[in-house]
Scaffold this active site. Structure first.
Site, PDB file in Angstrom:
ATOM      1  N   CYS A  74     -47.167  57.787  17.173  1.00 30.64           N
ATOM      2  CA  CYS A  74     -46.190  58.091  18.217  1.00 30.64           C
ATOM      3  C   CYS A  74     -45.081  58.959  17.621  1.00 30.64           C
ATOM      4  O   CYS A  74     -44.402  58.553  16.697  1.00 30.64           O
ATOM      5  CB  CYS A  74     -45.602  56.792  18.763  1.00 30.64           C
ATOM      6  SG  CYS A  74     -44.380  57.005  20.045  1.00 30.64           S
ATOM      7  N   GLU A 112     -55.286  55.982  22.208  1.00 27.61           N
ATOM      8  CA  GLU A 112     -54.559  54.705  22.257  1.00 27.61           C
ATOM      9  C   GLU A 112     -53.249  54.848  21.505  1.00 27.61           C
ATOM     10  O   GLU A 112     -53.165  55.585  20.510  1.00 27.61           O
ATOM     11  CB  GLU A 112     -55.425  53.608  21.623  1.00 27.61           C
ATOM     12  CG  GLU A 112     -54.791  52.220  21.605  1.00 27.61           C
ATOM     13  CD  GLU A 112     -54.226  51.827  20.240  1.00 27.61           C
ATOM     14  OE1 GLU A 112     -53.833  50.663  20.082  1.00 27.61           O
ATOM     15  OE2 GLU A 112     -54.178  52.701  19.339  1.00 27.61           O
ATOM     16  N   ARG A 156     -51.118  41.781  22.778  1.00 23.91           N
ATOM     17  CA  ARG A 156     -51.032  43.120  22.180  1.00 23.91           C
ATOM     18  C   ARG A 156     -51.091  44.138  23.315  1.00 23.91           C
ATOM     19  O   ARG A 156     -52.165  44.419  23.863  1.00 23.91           O
ATOM     20  CB  ARG A 156     -52.169  43.331  21.186  1.00 23.91           C
ATOM     21  CG  ARG A 156     -51.994  44.530  20.273  1.00 23.91           C
ATOM     22  CD  ARG A 156     -53.073  44.512  19.196  1.00 23.91           C
ATOM     23  NE  ARG A 156     -52.912  45.558  18.210  1.00 23.91           N
ATOM     24  CZ  ARG A 156     -52.092  45.508  17.162  1.00 23.91           C
ATOM     25  NH1 ARG A 156     -51.319  44.453  16.986  1.00 23.91           N
ATOM     26  NH2 ARG A 156     -52.033  46.501  16.297  1.00 23.91           N
ATOM     27  N   ARG A 158     -50.866  47.837  24.705  1.00 21.81           N
ATOM     28  CA  ARG A 158     -51.055  49.208  24.241  1.00 21.81           C
ATOM     29  C   ARG A 158     -51.327  50.122  25.432  1.00 21.81           C
ATOM     30  O   ARG A 158     -51.899  49.695  26.429  1.00 21.81           O
ATOM     31  CB  ARG A 158     -52.235  49.297  23.254  1.00 21.81           C
ATOM     32  CG  ARG A 158     -52.005  48.564  21.927  1.00 21.81           C
ATOM     33  CD  ARG A 158     -50.916  49.245  21.128  1.00 21.81           C
ATOM     34  NE  ARG A 158     -50.704  48.667  19.807  1.00 21.81           N
ATOM     35  CZ  ARG A 158     -49.838  47.717  19.527  1.00 21.81           C
ATOM     36  NH1 ARG A 158     -49.102  47.175  20.496  1.00 21.81           N
ATOM     37  NH2 ARG A 158     -49.667  47.277  18.296  1.00 21.81           N
TER      38      ARG A 158
END
Length: 325
Positions: A74, A112, A156, A158
């Site tokens: 990112c 992802e 989690r 995502r």
């Protein structure tokens, strides 16, 4: 025998995308991962050594492929005027993904990233990525999914990005809905005899008194982390959770005594999760070879994609029959 789905695996880590694509008759033609320890584990399990730094790989030397997978880092993009396209990605690692897509024009893109990617840089990052992929001739769909909703006891969240080449004329795509597969962390744990070295003996364990965990009307435990107490001041890595619920998100760099996995009360003993348990709650089979260095394993699973979520996404993708279009 149906045709192989030829794919490439960028920012490959230890191979979560690879495992998922293998289940739908995928064949990996090329992988790239700069981390040497990840490279070792990837090669050990898939007999394919990833190339290193993606910025130094010529896109023309990558084999032609049907699917491009990438769990890219990112990064913020510098937005110049209102252009917001391919040129705005220069200087970021996504630019390298984009230049490979531009050259090869694969049928499918599967990406992802962390949940915060959606709001990163005030929404500019996802905006540039979407516009870039559209500029490169793709219909783009994205959604944040939580692995707790897909049969894995780990919270989690995502963002998953799916892009279909516009020549396929796939103009609609629905991500998988929550699966209602009820699981508990305790079902994924190793025997106490295998985890003795992880047990923590402390005199500051603070558990909530009379903590009752409510099951639903079908007798299922909550499908989320259930906090029981804390050690020390209850900071990051100092919170204690029940094994009847789910694990907190594994992290690559978290601090505290329960760093990277969180703390759990397992058969009245306090401990972290083992690397194998981390593998299990990330969807990796017990046949998957782990690093002999525990810290490397923790970091690798803290960075990994959850295989089960990809399985369900790919199931929806396969319904489009994209490979035969």
């Amino acid at each position: 025998m149906k045709n192989k789905i030829k794919f490439i695996d960028l920012f490959a880590g230890i191979g979560g995308f690879h495992l998922a694509l293998n289940k739908v008759n995928g064949e990996c033609l090329f992988a790239s991962e700069w981390d040497k320890e990840c490279q070792k584990i990837y090669e050990k399990n898939f007999h394919l050594k990833p190339f290193g730094d993606i910025t130094k790989i010529n896109e023309k030397e990558i084999p032609k492929h049907d699917v491009l997978c990438a769990g890219f880092p990112c990064q913020a993009f510098s937005i110049s005027g209102k252009r917001q396209g391919f040129k705005d990605t220069r200087g970021t690692l996504f630019f390298d993904v984009a230049r490979i897509i531009k050259h090869h024009q694969p049928k499918l893109i599967l990406l992802e990233n962390v949940k915060n990617f959606l709001t990163h840089d005030n929404g500019n990052t996802i905006s540039v990525v979407k516009k870039t992929l559209e500029e490169l001739n793709y219909n783009v769909f994205y959604k944040v999914l939580n692995s707790s909703n897909f049969g894995i006891p780990q919270k989690r969240e995502r963002i998953y990005i799916v892009g279909f080449n516009k020549k396929l004329k796939i103009n609609e795509f629905k991500f998988p809905s929550n699966q209602n597969i009820f699981v508990s962390l305790k079902d994924y744990l190793l025997p106490d005899s295998s985890t003795k070295e992880l047990v923590l003996n402390r005199d500051d364990i603070q558990l909530k008194k009379d903590k009752k965990i409510q099951k639903d009307i079908f007798g299922n435990f909550p499908q989320k982390p259930i906090r029981l107490g804390q050690v020390n001041k209850g900071g990051q890595g100092e919170r204690i959770y029940s094994t009847n619920g789910h694990a907190v998100s594994l992290t690559a760099y978290g601090g505290g005594i329960g760093s990277k996995t969180g703390l759990y009360l397992v058969n009245n003993k306090l401990r972290k999760l083992s690397p194998r348990e981390c593998a299990r709650i990330t969807g990796f089979p017990d046949s998957f070879s782990l690093s002999e260095n525990k810290n490397h394993s923790y970091r690798q699973f803290g960075n990994s994609v959850v295989v089960n979520v990809l399985d369900f996404i790919l199931k929806e993708i396969m319904k489009t029959n994209f490979i035969n279009r």
